[in-house]
Design an enzyme around this catalytic site. Structure first.
Site, PDB file in Angstrom:
ATOM      1  N   ASP A  43       0.855  -1.179   0.000  1.00 45.25           N
ATOM      2  CA  ASP A  43       0.000   0.000   0.000  1.00 45.25           C
ATOM      3  C   ASP A  43       0.896   1.236   0.000  1.00 45.25           C
ATOM      4  O   ASP A  43       2.039   1.166   0.451  1.00 45.25           O
ATOM      5  CB  ASP A  43      -0.906   0.006   1.242  1.00 45.25           C
ATOM      6  CG  ASP A  43      -2.156   0.856   1.061  1.00 45.25           C
ATOM      7  OD1 ASP A  43      -3.221   0.279   0.752  1.00 45.25           O
ATOM      8  OD2 ASP A  43      -2.068   2.087   1.205  1.00 45.25           O
ATOM      9  N   SER A 148     -15.262  -3.484 -11.599  1.00 43.10           N
ATOM     10  CA  SER A 148     -16.512  -2.973 -11.032  1.00 43.10           C
ATOM     11  C   SER A 148     -17.637  -3.264 -12.010  1.00 43.10           C
ATOM     12  O   SER A 148     -17.407  -3.341 -13.233  1.00 43.10           O
ATOM     13  CB  SER A 148     -16.410  -1.459 -10.809  1.00 43.10           C
ATOM     14  OG  SER A 148     -17.678  -0.899 -10.497  1.00 43.10           O
ATOM     15  N   TYR A 163     -16.077   4.693 -15.168  1.00 41.04           N
ATOM     16  CA  TYR A 163     -16.688   3.738 -16.089  1.00 41.04           C
ATOM     17  C   TYR A 163     -15.694   3.341 -17.177  1.00 41.04           C
ATOM     18  O   TYR A 163     -15.521   2.161 -17.484  1.00 41.04           O
ATOM     19  CB  TYR A 163     -17.925   4.353 -16.754  1.00 41.04           C
ATOM     20  CG  TYR A 163     -19.107   4.582 -15.846  1.00 41.04           C
ATOM     21  CD1 TYR A 163     -19.776   3.519 -15.245  1.00 41.04           C
ATOM     22  CD2 TYR A 163     -19.592   5.862 -15.618  1.00 41.04           C
ATOM     23  CE1 TYR A 163     -20.874   3.728 -14.425  1.00 41.04           C
ATOM     24  CE2 TYR A 163     -20.681   6.084 -14.797  1.00 41.04           C
ATOM     25  CZ  TYR A 163     -21.329   5.018 -14.202  1.00 41.04           C
ATOM     26  OH  TYR A 163     -22.409   5.231 -13.399  1.00 41.04           O
TER      27      TYR A 163
END
Length: 266
Positions: A43, A148, A163
């Site tokens: 991370d 997603s 998107y």
């Protein structure tokens, strides 16, 4: 009995999360470890990676915390080399990092669009480039990319760049899967739907009159009338990384309670 991922090594990018909370990345790292994998918790927030690694070792697993910003090729390359040096092999690459700034095409300039593409798609390109040489030497490796359902349908939020970037991630996953299938490498994507994660409260809750209104609206959007949890995504990831999914390749798998199949408004 040994877990499904016994003696394997998983690299989880985006393995951190807010203190005391469960992100998709942290759940994935913990679940890989519970199935026997040693986990490199990676991370950009060092303390968040360390917390995930601490939770794994507290449960008897093996983990190392590494710091890397996925927009930096040098840092990604270094994290892979550090993980390889620490564990001696690499078996699973899990890409969880993503951003979802709100806005349609009129709301974001070119720099904002490029930033989303650089994180959501570019990060996967960097990590894959870093691990592929080792996977090819082994003639074995698994890539799990977190996409997603926004990649395949309108979700009710104006996230133009999100998107586009997630749709690109899906097809990039398919391209990887088919190019390297004959060399023992599999690549699949998971498409989470309405999942209750810390990111939701940071980036979406402001669009509602209250947090409870947001929760209600998100539950109602799902045919099962409940939201998913990071564990739902993590369990799917473990399955795809395991030998049980050894003949599954190039799949973009919704984990969404039927949301992507439903007619909006019904």
């Amino acid at each position: 009995m040994p877990g499904r991922l016994q003696d394997r090594v998983a690299l989880v990018y985006g393995a951190g999360g807010p203190p005391g909370e469960l992100s998709n990345g942290r759940a994935a790292a913990l679940t890989y470890a519970r199935e026997g994998a040693a986990v490199a918790c990676i991370d950009r927030d060092t303390s968040a990676a360390q917390e995930t690694a601490r939770q794994i070792t507290a449960q008897g697993g093996q983990a190392v915390a590494l710091t890397a910003d996925v927009t930096s090729t040098a840092q990604v390359d270094q994290s892979v080399q550090d993980a390889l040096r620490h564990f001696g092999r690499l078996d699973i690459l899990h890409n969880n990092v993503g951003i979802a700034p709100a806005g349609g095409p009129l709301d974001m300039d070119e720099a904002a669009l490029q930033r989303v593409m650089d994180v959501n798609l570019g990060a996967m390109h960097r990590t894959v480039r870093a691990v592929l040489p080792q996977f090819l030497r082994q003639q074995k490796g698994v890539i799990v990319n977190i996409s997603s359902i926004a990649a395949i349908r309108w979700t009710g939020y104006a996230y133009f760049a999100y998107y586009a970037s997630k749709a690109a991630l899906n097809q990039a996953t398919v391209a990887l899967a088919l190019q390297y299938a004959s060399q023992g490498i599999r690549a699949n994507a998971i498409l989470p739907g309405v999942i209750d994660t810390p990111l939701v409260y940071q980036q979406i809750s402001a669009q509602y009159a209250s947090v409870e209104q947001m929760r209600h609206a998100r539950r109602q959007a799902v045919p099962m009338k409940r939201t998913g949890t990071p564990w739902d995504v993590a369990h799917a990831a473990v399955f795809l990384a395991s030998d049980e999914a050894g003949f599954i390749n190039g799949v973009c798998l919704p984990v969404d309670g039927g949301h992507s199949c439903a007619i909006p408004g019904l």
